[in-house]
Design an enzyme around this catalytic site. Structure first.
Site, PDB file in Angstrom:
ATOM      1  NE  ARG A 203     -21.982 -33.036  -8.013  1.00  0.00           N
ATOM      2  CZ  ARG A 203     -23.058 -32.263  -7.855  1.00  0.00           C
ATOM      3  NH1 ARG A 203     -23.009 -31.188  -7.108  1.00  0.00           N
ATOM      4  NH2 ARG A 203     -24.186 -32.561  -8.470  1.00  0.00           N
ATOM      5  CD  GLU A 219     -26.097 -34.138 -14.310  1.00  0.00           C
ATOM      6  OE1 GLU A 219     -26.817 -33.808 -15.283  1.00  0.00           O
ATOM      7  OE2 GLU A 219     -26.477 -34.056 -13.133  1.00  0.00           O
ATOM      8  CG  ASN A 221     -23.716 -31.204 -12.282  1.00  0.00           C
ATOM      9  OD1 ASN A 221     -24.895 -31.183 -12.601  1.00  0.00           O
ATOM     10  ND2 ASN A 221     -23.116 -32.314 -11.857  1.00  0.00           N
ATOM     11  CB  SER A 226     -25.433 -27.709  -4.274  1.00  0.00           C
ATOM     12  OG  SER A 226     -26.013 -28.939  -4.619  1.00  0.00           O
ATOM     13  CE  LYS A 384     -28.655 -33.460 -17.615  1.00  0.00           C
ATOM     14  NZ  LYS A 384     -28.823 -32.065 -17.125  1.00  0.00           N
ATOM     15  CE  LYS A 438     -29.080 -38.325 -17.678  1.00  0.00           C
ATOM     16  NZ  LYS A 438     -27.711 -37.987 -17.246  1.00  0.00           N
ATOM     17  CD  GLU A 442     -27.960 -28.916 -15.392  1.00  0.00           C
ATOM     18  OE1 GLU A 442     -27.587 -29.655 -14.468  1.00  0.00           O
ATOM     19  OE2 GLU A 442     -27.602 -29.070 -16.569  1.00  0.00           O
ATOM     20  N   GLY A 443     -31.291 -29.825 -11.762  1.00  0.00           N
ATOM     21  CA  GLY A 443     -32.031 -29.705 -10.513  1.00  0.00           C
ATOM     22  C   GLY A 443     -32.824 -30.913 -10.087  1.00  0.00           C
ATOM     23  NE  ARG A 525     -23.992 -36.801  -5.299  1.00  0.00           N
ATOM     24  CZ  ARG A 525     -23.913 -36.519  -6.581  1.00  0.00           C
ATOM     25  NH1 ARG A 525     -24.785 -35.720  -7.140  1.00  0.00           N
ATOM     26  NH2 ARG A 525     -22.955 -37.046  -7.313  1.00  0.00           N
TER      27      ARG A 525
END
Length: 549
Positions: A203, A219, A221, A226, A384, A438, A442-443, A525
């Site tokens: 993604r 970014e 992914n 998810s 990153k 950064k 992740e997460g 989102r």
């Protein structure tokens, strides 16, 4: 964070970063066939089967809808929220909650300790936007066109072990987690093990900079991308609401692009399973010990079983260490079952490796012949630091031949710098509000903003250590802010919000044959504009869809 915003944290499993924009509605002329709306998802009628009817994929949208004449009005909602009758809003909210409950748009309730371990316990509706967020069709098309190019780039980067190791060499010295991943990667290189069948479910996340009107990448992914399952459901929810209330709101459900992310992710996993060529083997989902986003994952497993008759098992890294066995021919067994495909929905954060048991499991899987999604090299290619390295002059040319593709990628790159760049570091200290720091994580919840950027940079300079290698600096992007209705815990409230578009893609290759390289739906989102962080499960953001303008 106020009304100015920037790239947020990585979006994996339970955590999602957010940001975006809205644009003034514009008359469109594309058509959409009538959708059937079954009461309950079944083998014949599931949300993912229904979504294929009338889907607006990128190629069709280009020909069926007018290209927007710029986005000067970005920031305006698709409808005047102040003019909507409160009674109408209450009716729409009620219908949205009923639909979500009946169609599996659900997550585990944080207030129920068992909700992350047992399905069917402590279920609540996923946090959602009541209405879709407007998005310029031209930028939607751009994001979709970038997907297969990024897929090919990541695959080629993953094959250059020296580039990955050299680019992350300084980071390895100061970042224990990245160091362990690189150690596994080194062992695989030493084995001279070739990943002939390579699968990526990706993604790429974007936002529109309000000042320049450029679509900029946050970014890419490569692990645990998810919400494909729940994202499809939100799209169908919004279409249903506009079918029912569109006349009252002055909105047309046909302007919401179809979303087949789950179906296409399942297709990619099934094709990979087929390439492995063991009909008795299973696909294994690597999960966290507690997973309140399990229903997003279960939708994918359900489609895999119903459409392709591929059986799945769910295992934690600790369970894999306990039950896993590597046969001399490379076959990977878990609990006595051969595993064809390993799909990671965990393993992307240090907290997923609380002991050596989890690291042993990760290495064992990498050493096996099972198809990993992602492999350790794909995982590292999505860090990153690699993103920042690829943004340097003349680096893309090492991996891609097409000048046109390279130009398309560079157009969406935001400013990315290493902290060894003293001029940029000085600017970031002087104007920290224009940058984001950064780490290689992740997460969600890891990035540094505002005055904390200045304080962290000054501390690193004072200490004179190599800890700066653990971070990159990124241009802070400022998307437009618009009012929207957000629903969480069955409560709807209006707030100023920003949004971020994530475009899913799938890549499957067996040796020289590219079997699949497709854009696979999207995730929108939305979150309140006053928050730096944007995790959906953490309580900052909601799931959304887009309304093309």
């Amino acid at each position: 964070m106020g009304v100015g915003h920037s790239s947020l944290s990585s979006c994996s499993v339970d955590s999602l970063c957010i940001i975006a924009f809205t644009a003034q509605p514009k008359t469109s002329s594309f058509s959409n066939s009538n959708r059937q709306k079954p009461l309950f998802p079944t083998k014949k009628h599931s949300p993912f089967a229904v979504l294929k009817i009338g889907t607006l994929n990128c190629a069709r949208v280009a020909g069926e809808m007018e290209i927007g004449k710029g986005i000067a009005a970005a920031g305006k909602p698709i409808v005047d929220l102040h003019g909507i009758d409160d009674g109408l809003i209450q009716k729409i909210v009620y219908d949205a909650l009923v639909w979500s409950s009946l169609h599996g748009l659900l997550v585990g309730d944080r207030n129920d300790q068992r909700s992350g371990k047992l399905p069917g316990v402590g279920m609540v509706h996923a946090p959602i936007a009541l209405l879709p967020t407007s998005f310029p069709e031209s930028h939607w098309k751009q994001a979709c066109e970038l997907a297969p190019i990024f897929n090919e780039l990541i695959d080629r980067v993953s094959l250059d072990g020296k580039f990955l190791q050299d680019s992350l060499a300084r980071t390895k010295k100061v970042d224990a987690f990245t160091s362990r991943l690189l150690d596994i990667h080194s062992k695989i290189l030493e084995m001279n093990k070739k990943e002939e069948i390579r699968l990526g479910l990706h993604r790429s996340d974007y936002m529109l900079d309000e000042k320049t009107k450029l679509l900029l990448q946050i970014e890419f992914n490569t692990i645990s991308s998810s919400f494909a399952g729940l994202g499809c459901l939100v799209t169908d929810l919004h279409r249903t609401l506009l079918d029912d209330y569109g006349e009252d709101l002055g909105l047309d459900s046909k302007r919401i692009p179809g979303n087949t992310a789950t179906g296409q992710f399942a297709e990619a996993l099934a094709k990979a399973w087929t390439e492995y060529n063991n009909p008795r083997a299973v696909a294994m989902i690597v999960v966290q010990t507690e997973e309140r986003n399990m229903y997003d994952q279960h939708w994918l497993c359900t489609v895999l079983k119903e459409r392709y008759n591929v059986r799945t098992i769910r295992k934690t890294l600790a369970e894999i260490d306990s039950e896993g066995q590597l046969l001399p021919d490379g076959t990977f067994l878990v609990g006595g079952q051969a595993v064809a495909v390993v799909y990671f929905r965990a393993g992307y954060a240090p907290t997923d490796y609380p002991s050596e048991s989890e690291w042993r499991a990760r290495l064992l899987m990498e050493q096996s012949s099972a198809i990993k999604c992602p492999s350790i090299s794909y995982h590292l290619a999505g860090t990153k630091k690699i993103q920042q390295e690829l943004a340097k002059p003349n680096v893309l040319e090492k991996f891609l031949e097409s000048k046109e593709d390279i130009a398309k990628l560079r157009k969406c790159f935001a400013g990315l710098w290493s902290l060894v760049d003293s001029d940029i570091t000085k600017k970031a200290i002087e104007k920290p509000e224009l940058f984001v720091m950064k780490p290689q994580r992740e997460g969600g919840g890891n990035n540094i903003y505002g005055d904390d950027v200045k304080e962290t940079l000054l501390r690193l300079q004072k200490e004179g250590s190599e800890e700066d290698a653990a971070y990159i600096l990124m241009q802070r992007i400022f998307p437009a802010v618009s009012p929207t209705f957000l629903i969480r815990d069955s409560i709807c409230h209006k707030d100023h919000a920003i949004s971020e578009l994530g475009v899913y893609s799938a890549y499957l290759r067996n040796k020289e044959s590219v079997i699949m390289n497709d854009q696979c739906g999207y995730l929108m989102r939305t979150k309140v504009s006053s928050s730096n962080e944007g995790g959906v499960a953490a309580g900052f953001a909601v799931l959304d869809s887009i309304y093309l303008t």
